[in-house]
Scaffold this motif. Sequence first.
Motif, PDB file in Angstrom:
ATOM      1  N   VAL A 175     -12.468  10.311  -3.974  1.00 35.71           N
ATOM      2  CA  VAL A 175     -11.980   9.185  -3.582  1.00 35.71           C
ATOM      3  C   VAL A 175     -11.853   9.373  -1.968  1.00 35.71           C
ATOM      4  CG1 VAL A 175      -9.892   7.899  -3.396  1.00 35.71           C
ATOM      5  CG2 VAL A 175     -10.379   8.951  -5.749  1.00 35.71           C
ATOM      6  N   ASP A 176     -12.624   8.495  -1.198  1.00 33.70           N
ATOM      7  CA  ASP A 176     -13.038   8.689   0.309  1.00 33.70           C
ATOM      8  C   ASP A 176     -12.430   7.134   0.896  1.00 33.70           C
ATOM      9  OD1 ASP A 176     -13.609   9.083   2.778  1.00 33.70           O
ATOM     10  OD2 ASP A 176     -16.069   9.019   2.407  1.00 33.70           O
ATOM     11  N   ILE A 177     -11.277   7.290   1.323  1.00 30.61           N
ATOM     12  CA  ILE A 177     -10.566   6.187   2.011  1.00 30.61           C
ATOM     13  C   ILE A 177     -10.509   6.633   3.624  1.00 30.61           C
ATOM     14  CG2 ILE A 177      -8.749   4.562   2.014  1.00 30.61           C
ATOM     15  CD1 ILE A 177      -7.996   5.935  -0.805  1.00 30.61           C
ATOM     16  N   SER A 182     -13.097   1.991   1.251  1.00 31.28           N
ATOM     17  CA  SER A 182     -12.686   2.740   0.249  1.00 31.28           C
ATOM     18  C   SER A 182     -13.855   3.109  -0.848  1.00 31.28           C
ATOM     19  CB  SER A 182     -11.557   2.381  -0.738  1.00 31.28           C
ATOM     20  OG  SER A 182     -10.361   2.303   0.274  1.00 31.28           O
ATOM     21  N   TYR A 364      -9.397  14.089  -2.920  1.00 30.16           N
ATOM     22  CA  TYR A 364      -9.088  12.899  -1.761  1.00 30.16           C
ATOM     23  C   TYR A 364      -9.802  13.498  -0.613  1.00 30.16           C
ATOM     24  CZ  TYR A 364      -5.653  10.853  -4.839  1.00 30.16           C
ATOM     25  OH  TYR A 364      -5.182  10.117  -6.016  1.00 30.16           O
ATOM     26  N   SER A 369      -6.525   8.510   2.700  1.00 28.98           N
ATOM     27  CA  SER A 369      -6.277   8.930   1.647  1.00 28.98           C
ATOM     28  C   SER A 369      -4.995   9.618   1.429  1.00 28.98           C
ATOM     29  CB  SER A 369      -7.409   9.811   1.231  1.00 28.98           C
ATOM     30  OG  SER A 369      -7.324  11.189   1.504  1.00 28.98           O
ATOM     31  N   ARG A 375      -2.186   6.973  -3.236  1.00 31.59           N
ATOM     32  CA  ARG A 375      -2.227   8.118  -4.235  1.00 31.59           C
ATOM     33  C   ARG A 375      -1.533   7.718  -5.545  1.00 31.59           C
ATOM     34  NH1 ARG A 375      -3.180  14.164  -1.654  1.00 31.59           N
ATOM     35  NH2 ARG A 375      -4.704  13.460  -0.348  1.00 31.59           N
ATOM     36  N   ASP A 389      -6.934  17.980  -2.677  1.00 33.04           N
ATOM     37  CA  ASP A 389      -7.256  17.645  -1.001  1.00 33.04           C
ATOM     38  C   ASP A 389      -8.608  18.391  -0.724  1.00 33.04           C
ATOM     39  OD1 ASP A 389      -5.569  15.675  -0.511  1.00 33.04           O
ATOM     40  OD2 ASP A 389      -4.057  17.185  -0.377  1.00 33.04           O
TER      41      ASP A 389
END
Length: 405
Positions: A175-177, A182, A364, A369, A375, A389
């Motif tokens: 998950v790359d925000i 996103s 993340y 993120s 989250r 992480d």
Amino acid sequence: MARLGLDFGTSNTGAGVMAGGRPFVIPLEDGASTVPTAIFLDFAAKRMVYGSAAADAMRAGDEGRFMRALKSVLGTPLAREERNFLGQRTTLIAVIAGFLAEMRDRAQNFTGMTFDTALSGRPVRFHSDSDTRDAKAEADLRMAYDLAGFRDVAFLPEPQAAALAVAATGRVLVVDIGGGTSDFTLCDRANSQTQVLANRGLRLGGTDFDRVLSLAHAMPLLGHGAQIGAELGSASHAAPRALFHDLASWEKIAFVYDAALLREVRRWIRLAQQPVLFERLAEVLEAHLGHDIAYAVEAGKIAANGTGAGRIALDVVERGLGADLGRAALTTALCAHADAIGAEAVQTLADASVAPDTVDHVVYVGGSSLLGVVRQAIGARLPDAKAQDAAVFTAVVEGLAIAAE
């Protein structure tokens, strides 16, 4: 010649290469692993200033124009619209090219290597609502690399790059925000091998969070939602919203400083029920304080997420001016965006016909993120997956270096 792994981000940029069989993140300024994606057009020296020095020049009140989040203009008409920058007509694509050329030069100076090709990160979707605009954005970025002097550039989705650098094994959802988007990569990892099952992306990120918070908590102190009377009669209406939305959007702030607009705001002061609000707005426009406000909103967001007690401090506009921002208010403001991100994560699994309970890890990446509300939204949908992480700000760069090799 080596291929440079370059992550041109909405908020921050990083570069990397392989060294001794491992990805090496090149310090692009003062030993830092990333550099702010910021540009200052110095009117006095007639030159462009980049990174932290650009932000410092803006805060010091140097005469010029500060720009941030320019990645967000790719694929829009604004990217190719010619404007007068430092005495010559040019486009924002050319301005981005200057930034990319500077990052390449810094990487070359540090490593002693020559980079004429690049592997660039890109969002899975620059624009999630339009295939045409998404393709246009990549074409704009490719043009910027070409203008920067790169002989060739290839692109790799940012979460897919990050997947190459994470330590997790099994079924992994990255998950790359970031600042503008996103992005999600679902993959199976075993014995340092990565099999990508699905990529998905949404044009929603940290700058959108900042805009929501600014409109809710900062812009009302400048007149957003306040009433303006008519020239004749007793009727009134709310102040036009467009200016406040532009002031709350990182990529648009640099273009609100217009003499005609300032004159209009001074008219609002004369007609307003609460003139002090628009007097503050006029000060912001006249003194070019829009980015100071945006940084204050960002700082308040980070503090509220970390300690639960943040404040959007606008002393630069008026001593003591500001708005408290607690964790509950942060969650309330951002819950709709967080739910949209959570839904997109689940849809990534659906694209690969994968059940949520088969995902072993959610990894993340990206500064945004770190937000607890995000989250929580993803964790509620993937309760059996272990949250992990990666190197939040450099995993994409490390993965690009691996892939470039």
